[in-house]
Design a protein around this motif. Structure first.
Motif, PDB file in Angstrom:
ATOM      1  N   GLY A  89       8.260  22.598 -36.983  1.00  0.00           N
ATOM      2  CA  GLY A  89       7.531  21.987 -35.886  1.00  0.00           C
ATOM      3  C   GLY A  89       7.158  23.021 -34.843  1.00  0.00           C
ATOM      4  O   GLY A  89       7.560  24.185 -34.932  1.00  0.00           O
ATOM      5  N   LYS A  90       6.382  22.570 -33.839  1.00  0.00           N
ATOM      6  CA  LYS A  90       5.801  23.545 -32.911  1.00  0.00           C
ATOM      7  C   LYS A  90       6.183  23.336 -31.453  1.00  0.00           C
ATOM      8  O   LYS A  90       5.636  24.001 -30.580  1.00  0.00           O
ATOM      9  CB  LYS A  90       4.283  23.564 -33.079  1.00  0.00           C
ATOM     10  CG  LYS A  90       3.852  24.210 -34.385  1.00  0.00           C
ATOM     11  CD  LYS A  90       2.355  24.313 -34.496  1.00  0.00           C
ATOM     12  CE  LYS A  90       1.944  24.944 -35.815  1.00  0.00           C
ATOM     13  NZ  LYS A  90       0.578  24.618 -36.188  1.00  0.00           N
ATOM     14  N   SER A  91       7.083  22.410 -31.126  1.00  0.00           N
ATOM     15  CA  SER A  91       7.613  22.381 -29.762  1.00  0.00           C
ATOM     16  C   SER A  91       8.607  23.542 -29.653  1.00  0.00           C
ATOM     17  O   SER A  91       9.054  24.081 -30.672  1.00  0.00           O
ATOM     18  CB  SER A  91       8.236  21.026 -29.440  1.00  0.00           C
ATOM     19  OG  SER A  91       9.208  20.690 -30.398  1.00  0.00           O
ATOM     20  N   PHE A 112       2.879  31.834 -35.439  1.00  0.00           N
ATOM     21  CA  PHE A 112       2.992  30.678 -34.534  1.00  0.00           C
ATOM     22  C   PHE A 112       3.955  30.959 -33.388  1.00  0.00           C
ATOM     23  O   PHE A 112       3.927  30.308 -32.357  1.00  0.00           O
ATOM     24  CB  PHE A 112       3.489  29.434 -35.287  1.00  0.00           C
ATOM     25  CG  PHE A 112       2.539  28.937 -36.344  1.00  0.00           C
ATOM     26  CD1 PHE A 112       1.168  28.866 -36.093  1.00  0.00           C
ATOM     27  CD2 PHE A 112       3.003  28.537 -37.591  1.00  0.00           C
ATOM     28  CE1 PHE A 112       0.289  28.414 -37.062  1.00  0.00           C
ATOM     29  CE2 PHE A 112       2.128  28.080 -38.567  1.00  0.00           C
ATOM     30  CZ  PHE A 112       0.765  28.020 -38.303  1.00  0.00           C
ATOM     31  N   ARG A 113       4.883  31.920 -33.593  1.00  0.00           N
ATOM     32  CA  ARG A 113       5.962  32.153 -32.630  1.00  0.00           C
ATOM     33  C   ARG A 113       5.601  33.191 -31.566  1.00  0.00           C
ATOM     34  O   ARG A 113       5.915  33.020 -30.389  1.00  0.00           O
ATOM     35  CB  ARG A 113       7.214  32.659 -33.362  1.00  0.00           C
ATOM     36  CG  ARG A 113       7.850  31.651 -34.288  1.00  0.00           C
ATOM     37  CD  ARG A 113       8.728  32.350 -35.337  1.00  0.00           C
ATOM     38  NE  ARG A 113       9.654  33.278 -34.743  1.00  0.00           N
ATOM     39  CZ  ARG A 113      10.842  32.964 -34.237  1.00  0.00           C
ATOM     40  NH1 ARG A 113      11.242  31.715 -34.275  1.00  0.00           N
ATOM     41  NH2 ARG A 113      11.624  33.883 -33.725  1.00  0.00           N
ATOM     42  N   THR A 122       8.885  17.094 -35.010  1.00  0.00           N
ATOM     43  CA  THR A 122       9.427  18.145 -34.152  1.00  0.00           C
ATOM     44  C   THR A 122      10.487  17.596 -33.196  1.00  0.00           C
ATOM     45  O   THR A 122      11.476  18.264 -32.910  1.00  0.00           O
ATOM     46  CB  THR A 122       8.280  18.892 -33.419  1.00  0.00           C
ATOM     47  OG1 THR A 122       8.763  20.146 -32.966  1.00  0.00           O
ATOM     48  CG2 THR A 122       7.704  18.115 -32.263  1.00  0.00           C
ATOM     49  N   ASN A 139       1.894  27.804 -43.609  1.00  0.00           N
ATOM     50  CA  ASN A 139       2.384  29.186 -43.540  1.00  0.00           C
ATOM     51  C   ASN A 139       1.822  30.065 -44.641  1.00  0.00           C
ATOM     52  O   ASN A 139       1.997  31.275 -44.621  1.00  0.00           O
ATOM     53  CB  ASN A 139       3.916  29.241 -43.691  1.00  0.00           C
ATOM     54  CG  ASN A 139       4.634  28.710 -42.481  1.00  0.00           C
ATOM     55  OD1 ASN A 139       4.004  28.376 -41.487  1.00  0.00           O
ATOM     56  ND2 ASN A 139       5.952  28.624 -42.573  1.00  0.00           N
ATOM     57  N   SER A 153      11.914  23.711 -31.828  1.00  0.00           N
ATOM     58  CA  SER A 153      11.604  23.725 -33.267  1.00  0.00           C
ATOM     59  C   SER A 153      10.903  25.015 -33.658  1.00  0.00           C
ATOM     60  O   SER A 153      11.151  25.586 -34.725  1.00  0.00           O
ATOM     61  CB  SER A 153      10.696  22.546 -33.625  1.00  0.00           C
ATOM     62  OG  SER A 153      11.271  21.349 -33.205  1.00  0.00           O
ATOM     63  N   LEU A 154      10.028  25.486 -32.781  1.00  0.00           N
ATOM     64  CA  LEU A 154       9.323  26.738 -33.043  1.00  0.00           C
ATOM     65  C   LEU A 154      10.303  27.914 -33.105  1.00  0.00           C
ATOM     66  O   LEU A 154      10.097  28.868 -33.858  1.00  0.00           O
ATOM     67  CB  LEU A 154       8.300  26.972 -31.923  1.00  0.00           C
ATOM     68  CG  LEU A 154       7.264  28.063 -32.125  1.00  0.00           C
ATOM     69  CD1 LEU A 154       6.434  27.824 -33.387  1.00  0.00           C
ATOM     70  CD2 LEU A 154       6.333  28.132 -30.911  1.00  0.00           C
ATOM     71  N   THR A 179      11.441  27.757 -36.573  1.00  0.00           N
ATOM     72  CA  THR A 179      10.349  27.948 -37.535  1.00  0.00           C
ATOM     73  C   THR A 179      10.227  29.435 -37.868  1.00  0.00           C
ATOM     74  O   THR A 179      10.301  30.281 -36.978  1.00  0.00           O
ATOM     75  CB  THR A 179       9.023  27.399 -36.930  1.00  0.00           C
ATOM     76  OG1 THR A 179       9.064  25.975 -36.983  1.00  0.00           O
ATOM     77  CG2 THR A 179       7.793  27.893 -37.665  1.00  0.00           C
ATOM     78  N   PHE A 207       9.195  25.889 -41.821  1.00  0.00           N
ATOM     79  CA  PHE A 207       8.399  25.185 -40.814  1.00  0.00           C
ATOM     80  C   PHE A 207       9.190  23.986 -40.323  1.00  0.00           C
ATOM     81  O   PHE A 207       9.565  23.105 -41.097  1.00  0.00           O
ATOM     82  CB  PHE A 207       7.044  24.723 -41.379  1.00  0.00           C
ATOM     83  CG  PHE A 207       6.148  24.194 -40.300  1.00  0.00           C
ATOM     84  CD1 PHE A 207       5.386  25.059 -39.526  1.00  0.00           C
ATOM     85  CD2 PHE A 207       6.109  22.839 -40.003  1.00  0.00           C
ATOM     86  CE1 PHE A 207       4.582  24.580 -38.491  1.00  0.00           C
ATOM     87  CE2 PHE A 207       5.313  22.349 -38.973  1.00  0.00           C
ATOM     88  CZ  PHE A 207       4.544  23.224 -38.220  1.00  0.00           C
ATOM     89  N   GLU A 228       5.577  23.731 -45.795  1.00  0.00           N
ATOM     90  CA  GLU A 228       4.466  24.517 -45.253  1.00  0.00           C
ATOM     91  C   GLU A 228       4.568  25.982 -45.672  1.00  0.00           C
ATOM     92  O   GLU A 228       3.596  26.733 -45.592  1.00  0.00           O
ATOM     93  CB  GLU A 228       4.426  24.397 -43.729  1.00  0.00           C
ATOM     94  CG  GLU A 228       4.216  22.975 -43.207  1.00  0.00           C
ATOM     95  CD  GLU A 228       3.003  22.300 -43.807  1.00  0.00           C
ATOM     96  OE1 GLU A 228       2.012  22.985 -44.070  1.00  0.00           O
ATOM     97  OE2 GLU A 228       3.082  21.074 -44.040  1.00  0.00           O
TER      98      GLU A 228
END
Ligand code: PLP
Length: 413
Positions: free
Chosen positions: A144-146, A158-159, A116, A376, A149-150, A153, A142, A199
């Motif tokens: 990442g989740k920071s 997740f968002r 990420t 995902n 990056s989100l 994504t 996909f 993902e």
């Protein structure tokens, strides 16, 4: 032994994550991973599992590859972390090696600690280099989740809890050039894509898609960022998956396998023109731990070992063998399995229903093989074993899979 297992599960329940602990228990994954070697994960009770997940692509060289362990141990006795005020040989060497192994004119690298972070850096660089801020990404991607990056994504679940995310981001349908051409314009700083969505369910683009994307980016003065965090370092049977499609991005991200399964390492790599803004402002993007000597030594040893053991070629051959065997196998399960697809040793099995995948994961674990869902798309389980996996082990995996599928059919009927 049982006490240690129970204590750890209670620690997870009380101090790590109760939901995760419940899920692991429901799936029968209620033991402790303890030690690893090559393709094998051993639990605390001595049970052995073939690692067909490979840390989501992290363990390309297998677990604890001796070359990487040795390089890290040597560096540990010299200097583990960097002072950041003097030149560091390992950082320079890794950046040079990355320029050598990446295609085209990708030349300058920033080394970070995770996937990420590599994406965050790539997005910042694209904005600064173009002076524009609009980014196009793909639905179902996909990255990442920071928060940055989100924002690119492409999965709402997740968002949504974190909105508003970064502004000026559009998501287009992956593989559909028409959709991209409707969205891209002269305000677009960059298009970010995974060459093969990992993902998202191991989704391969149409053969001519990425060439078309490259052309559209060039026409509109937008940069192309390829996220090769999962597909890179030999996973798909090329050093980087973009080589299958004969295109080179302006910025490439990599991580996961880069640290040889020993150190967390990520990087983003760009052409000299794109990097110009960072050359002029070298402290615009920094990291205390990024580019530390331990991580760099691990990554250099990894790249050298991948080349020396010809693992890119091996991934292509083993992947073709495994895919063919799986295609034969699934012919017998038309009502259960929709599709088997992939490139190299990045293979997805798509079920008609996600519950089949869940059952299969548990059955495989019981029989000594570790696999997992794609994040995902829970209808798809993925096989991403270490690239060093032998034919005998691949055969064993297919045999175990066949038995597990038969049980799933029995349970489902
Ligand atoms: N990009 C891709 C394509 C990935 O597959 C992943 C992780 O699965 C990431 C980015 C995020 O990497 P990390 O989990 O190291 O932050």
């Amino acid at each position: 032994m049982k006490n240690v297992i129970t204590e750890t599960i209670v620690d997870y329940e009380n101090h790590v994550n109760l939901g995760m602990a419940k899920l692991f228990k429901i799936m029968g994954l209620d033991t402790l991973e303890w030690k690893t070697s090559g393709t094998i994960i051993e639990d605390i009770e001595g049970n052995k599992y073939i690692d067909c997940l490979g840390g989501y692509g992290t363990f390309a060289l297998g677990h604890r590859p001796p070359e990487v362990i040795e390089a890290v141990k040597e560096q540990l006795d010299l200097m583990p972390l960097s002072s950041k005020v003097l030149f560091n040989q390992a950082l320079g060497q890794l950046a040079r090696r990355l320029a050598e192994v990446t295609p085209g004119r990708l030349q300058y690298s920033f080394i970070c600690n995770s996937g990420t972070e590599a994406v965050e850096g790539a997005l910042k660089l694209a904005k600064m280099a173009t002076g524009k801020n609009r980014i196009i990404a793909a639905v179902n991607s996909f990255h990442g989740k920071s928060l940055g990056s989100l924002s690119v994504t492409g999965r709402d679940v997740f968002r949504n809890p974190f909105k508003p995310l970064l502004p000026n981001i559009d998501h287009v349908i992956f593989g559909d050039l028409g959709d991209l051409s409707k969205s891209i314009n002269h305000d677009t700083a960059a298009v970010i894509l995974e060459p093969i969505q990992g993902e998202g369910g191991i989704i391969l683009p149409p053969e001519d898609y990425l060439v078309g994307v490259r052309e559209l980016c060039d026409n509109y003065g937008a940069l192309l960022i390829l996220d090769e965090i999962q597909t890179g370092i030999g996973r798909t049977g090329k050093m980087f998956a973009c080589e299958h499609y004969d295109i080179v991005p302006d910025i490439l991200t990599t991580a996961k396998a880069l640290g040889g399964g020993v150190m967390p390492v990520g990087a983003f790599i760009a052409t000299p023109e794109v990097w110009e803004v960072f050359n002029e402002s070298p402290f615009m993007h920094t990291s205390t731990f990024g580019g530390n000597p331990l991580a760099c030594r691990a990554a250099i040893a990894t790249l050298n070992a991948i080349e020396k053991k010809e693992l890119v070629q091996k991934a292509a051959e083993s992947g073709e063998y495994l895919l063919n065997r799986l295609k034969e196998l699934v012919k017998n399960y038309p009502g259960i399995i929709n599709d088997v697809r992939g490139k190299g040793l990045m293979i997805g099995i798509e079920f008609q229903h996600e519950s089949y995948g869940g059952l299969l994961i548990s059955e495989l674990f019981e029989a000594g093989v570790v696999v997992a869902y794609t994040l995902n798309q829970q209808k798809v389980i993925r096989l991403e074993p270490p690239l060093i996996i032998s034919r005998e082990e691949l055969d064993k995996v297919v045999d175990v899979l066949e038995n597990a599928l038969a049980k799933v059919v029995e349970l489902a009927s």
